[in-house]
Design a protein around this motif. Sequence first.
Motif: not given
Length: 221
Positions: A116-123, A149-153
Amino acid sequence: KSQASTNAKKGEEADAALAKAVREAGNDQVALVRKLQAYLIQYPDGPRNAAVYRALVEGCQQLRDDACALESAEKLIALHPDDSDMMLVAVHLLEEGNDEHGLTRASGYLTRIIDRVEKTPPDPSGSEGSSAGGATGAGENVAWQATQDKLRAVLYATRGRIEERQRLYADATKDFNASNKIIHSSMAEEHLGAIAEMQRDLPEAIRHYLTAFVLPEESPA
């Protein structure tokens, strides 16, 4: 109309029963947990059951009853499959349990959150900002991206830690490397060193341990 009227009446009865349970429990946390559990048995399809499960998770955690908290968390996830916050609570409880089946479920929850996080639009605003407010908008986007980025890491590192405990070393290495690619951390390097050591690859273990030693202690995970 008749069905709608019946459903409305059932909802009112459930709300009244819930209010009574909370009122009778007062400030007694043990009594509140017991009464909310009894309420759910009586009203398994109550209109406010999601809030009841959330209250049970909090109450059971305060009572240090991890089994109760986990059961309530997973029932809430079943009602709201997109509740990432509650999935993270479940992940923590499952990881603490150190049960093989539980660790597999925890890894599954993390995979759903990561997807879900990886599919979140960058803007998040969907716009570049006007000339007057462009600097402010750009600053907000940078801050938002840093948080993402912190969340993904953290998510990749947490899944890697679980996979390491399951002896799924190839998967764990992949996830720690993914976490490192986002934010290079001493924690991920230390785990990569431990995995290499377990696999008797001592030169690789030394390389990761040395890198962990020289990196700053602060890490998002």
